[in-house]
Write a protein that holds these residues in place. Structure first.
Motif, PDB file in Angstrom:
ATOM      1  N   UNK A 188      36.873  42.743  35.018  1.00  0.00           N
ATOM      2  CA  UNK A 188      36.885  43.990  34.270  1.00  0.00           C
ATOM      3  C   UNK A 188      38.257  44.610  34.151  1.00  0.00           C
ATOM      4  N   UNK A 189      38.274  45.835  33.679  1.00  0.00           N
ATOM      5  CA  UNK A 189      39.536  46.549  33.452  1.00  0.00           C
ATOM      6  C   UNK A 189      40.104  47.108  34.758  1.00  0.00           C
ATOM      7  N   UNK A 190      39.225  47.556  35.656  1.00  0.00           N
ATOM      8  CA  UNK A 190      39.664  48.373  36.786  1.00  0.00           C
ATOM      9  C   UNK A 190      40.368  47.603  37.897  1.00  0.00           C
ATOM     10  N   UNK A 191      39.769  46.514  38.378  1.00  0.00           N
ATOM     11  CA  UNK A 191      40.299  45.874  39.585  1.00  0.00           C
ATOM     12  C   UNK A 191      41.703  45.290  39.400  1.00  0.00           C
ATOM     13  N   UNK A 192      42.079  44.720  38.246  1.00  0.00           N
ATOM     14  CA  UNK A 192      43.471  44.284  38.099  1.00  0.00           C
ATOM     15  C   UNK A 192      44.461  45.448  38.169  1.00  0.00           C
ATOM     16  N   UNK A 193      44.058  46.606  37.631  1.00  0.00           N
ATOM     17  CA  UNK A 193      44.923  47.793  37.710  1.00  0.00           C
ATOM     18  C   UNK A 193      45.063  48.244  39.164  1.00  0.00           C
ATOM     19  N   UNK A 194      43.946  48.232  39.906  1.00  0.00           N
ATOM     20  CA  UNK A 194      44.001  48.592  41.320  1.00  0.00           C
ATOM     21  C   UNK A 194      44.906  47.642  42.095  1.00  0.00           C
ATOM     22  N   UNK A 195      44.824  46.352  41.781  1.00  0.00           N
ATOM     23  CA  UNK A 195      45.682  45.360  42.444  1.00  0.00           C
ATOM     24  C   UNK A 195      47.145  45.658  42.165  1.00  0.00           C
ATOM     25  N   UNK A 196      47.469  45.927  40.917  1.00  0.00           N
ATOM     26  CA  UNK A 196      48.853  46.224  40.536  1.00  0.00           C
ATOM     27  C   UNK A 196      49.360  47.486  41.230  1.00  0.00           C
ATOM     28  N   UNK A 197      48.525  48.506  41.290  1.00  0.00           N
ATOM     29  CA  UNK A 197      48.953  49.775  41.881  1.00  0.00           C
ATOM     30  C   UNK A 197      49.251  49.630  43.373  1.00  0.00           C
ATOM     31  N   UNK A 198      48.445  48.850  44.092  1.00  0.00           N
ATOM     32  CA  UNK A 198      48.686  48.690  45.524  1.00  0.00           C
ATOM     33  C   UNK A 198      49.825  47.709  45.788  1.00  0.00           C
ATOM     34  N   UNK A 199      50.001  46.717  44.925  1.00  0.00           N
ATOM     35  CA  UNK A 199      51.171  45.840  45.060  1.00  0.00           C
ATOM     36  C   UNK A 199      52.454  46.641  44.851  1.00  0.00           C
ATOM     37  N   UNK A 200      52.394  47.618  43.974  1.00  0.00           N
ATOM     38  CA  UNK A 200      53.557  48.473  43.727  1.00  0.00           C
ATOM     39  C   UNK A 200      53.938  49.271  44.965  1.00  0.00           C
ATOM     40  N   UNK A 201      52.997  49.514  45.851  1.00  0.00           N
ATOM     41  CA  UNK A 201      53.294  50.228  47.091  1.00  0.00           C
ATOM     42  C   UNK A 201      53.711  49.281  48.213  1.00  0.00           C
ATOM     43  N   UNK A 202      53.978  48.024  47.877  1.00  0.00           N
ATOM     44  CA  UNK A 202      54.544  47.097  48.851  1.00  0.00           C
ATOM     45  C   UNK A 202      53.558  46.171  49.519  1.00  0.00           C
ATOM     46  N   UNK A 203      52.312  46.130  49.059  1.00  0.00           N
ATOM     47  CA  UNK A 203      51.327  45.252  49.668  1.00  0.00           C
ATOM     48  C   UNK A 203      51.356  43.861  49.054  1.00  0.00           C
ATOM     49  N   UNK A 204      51.301  42.852  49.891  1.00  0.00           N
ATOM     50  CA  UNK A 204      51.080  41.488  49.430  1.00  0.00           C
ATOM     51  C   UNK A 204      49.581  41.291  49.272  1.00  0.00           C
ATOM     52  N   UNK A 205      49.168  40.642  48.205  1.00  0.00           N
ATOM     53  CA  UNK A 205      47.749  40.584  47.864  1.00  0.00           C
ATOM     54  C   UNK A 205      47.115  39.236  48.159  1.00  0.00           C
TER      55      UNK A 205
END
Length: 391
Positions: A188-205
């Protein structure tokens, strides 16, 4: 004389005694991302990373496009690295920036003189080079407040750098500098955006996707691969765990009340994702949920979902509306992929009238009708692991 890329640090500049740790992670990420274009040398000075290609024919436009998506930099620009000599500045500046200046109406010169031994002051460099540029481009006028092109000349200890407008970087913190987390990823639309937002805060996914063949197709899984590839363009490569979910969904369908299907599926997803996360040294789970968007995202449903796991659950979209999420998805180029008509497992066995205020006691009673341990163990045993790289 050589073309390089100058990258300006963001929040790292505010760090204290551990600043070097963040810089090392940032350069490690940058080196990995640029490696397909050849060998590079990196140096750090004045909150700026200089990326110097070691191969003569490196594609610098492609390199700049990659740098634009590396978290941790707020700005970047291609620049000409030259000797610290005014005669050199006069000779090469107009030619190097010809394309930008020829299409502009206004400009200004900005000089920074870190090497105080350089014979001219910063204002003197600006006046001198302003005259040179006006002679080469008589159609231009000077605008020190809002110029079309800012010609920057940075005189540093070992070299000088000439460049035009600085481009906006991805911002955030270096991927991996804040640890690891597991993102529950759908199509869907939401989870890729959530992944990007948390990666932007320095998290490895680490990514966890639930597939339900034959109810979901290979195209639905391919869609997830492509979405993660878009996120990986910013975060670096992502390991994807594809979990078979059909048996769990069929067991819920056959034995549990229909109005609880969705919340029960979410609890199983969270439990499985937690096992994957713990096995891969992750400290949290990430979902794309926001309050009230669907029946499984009411406060009551979210509370029931969280009770199934002991890990922190990050929901970066929790207070965003759909239009705000769509805006980010367009920015990171996932929107068109997300709306492709390939169903994921979340849309399978959707109840006609889902319970919006589920009570934990009744949810647990329904789960007791299932052999949860066996279902979860079998799903984890049959999980496939893939490595997703930037698209």
């Amino acid at each position: 004389m050589k073309e390089v890329i100058l990258l300006k640090n963001g929040e790292i500049a505010l760090k204290g005694l551990n600043r070097r740790t963040f810089e090392d992670q940032l350069i490690k990420n940058l080196r990995h991302r640029l490696s397909p274009l050849g060998a590079w040398q990196f140096s750090v000075a004045q909150s700026t990373v200089t990326a110097i290609p070691q191969d003569e024919y490196t594609d610098m436009d492609a390199a700049a496009d990659i740098c634009a998506k590396v978290f941790g930099f707020v700005g970047y620009s291609k620049a000409l690295m030259v000797e610290k000599d005014m005669d050199v500045f006069r000779t090469v500046t107009a030619d190097y920036l010809r394309d930008a200046l020829a299409g502009a109406k206004t400009f200004k010169v900005c000089a920074k003189r870190a090497d105080k031994k350089f014979p001219l002051t910063s204002p003197e460099i600006c006046m001198e080079m302003g005259g040179v540029i006006l002679s080469a481009f008589p159609h231009l006028t000077v605008d020190v407040h809002n110029p079309d092109v800012t010609v920057s000349i940075e005189v540093r200890d070992k070299a000088a750098f000439i460049h035009g407008n600085q481009q906006k970087g991805a911002g955030g913190m270096p991927a991996g500098s804040a640890g690891k987390a597991a993102i529950l990823i759908s199509g869907g639309i939401d989870s890729p955006v959530a992944a990007w937002m948390m990666a932007k805060r320095g998290l490895q996914l680490e990514a966890v996707h639930f597939a339900s063949p034959p109810y979901t197709s290979e195209r639905a899984e391919k869609k997830v691969h492509d979405l993660l590839g878009k996120v990986a363009a910013y975060s670096g490569r992502i390991r994807l765990h594809v979990v078979p979910f059909t048996a769990i969904q069929e067991a819920i369908r056959d034995k549990c009340p229909e109005e609880l299907f969705t919340i029960l599926m979410r609890r199983y997803m969270m439990r499985i994702a937690q096992v994957v996360a713990q096995e891969n040294d992750c400290g949290a789970l990430i979902t794309g949920e926001s309050v009230g968007q669907v029946a499984s995202q009411t406060l009551y449903a979210l509370a029931c979902t969280d009770e199934a796991v002991s890990m922190p659950v990050f929901r970066p979209l929790i207070g965003m509306d759909k239009n705000e999420v769509i805006e980010v998805s367009r920015k990171i180029d996932t929107f068109d992929l997300s709306i492709q008509p390939y169903e994921d497992c979340c849309t399978v066995f959707t109840p006609k009238h889902p319970r919006t205020r589920p009570k934990l006691y009744y949810v647990q009673q329904a789960e007791n009708l299932l052999d949860s341990d066996t279902l979860i163990e079998e799903a984890i045993r049959d999980t496939r692991v893939l490595m997703i790289r930037a698209h």
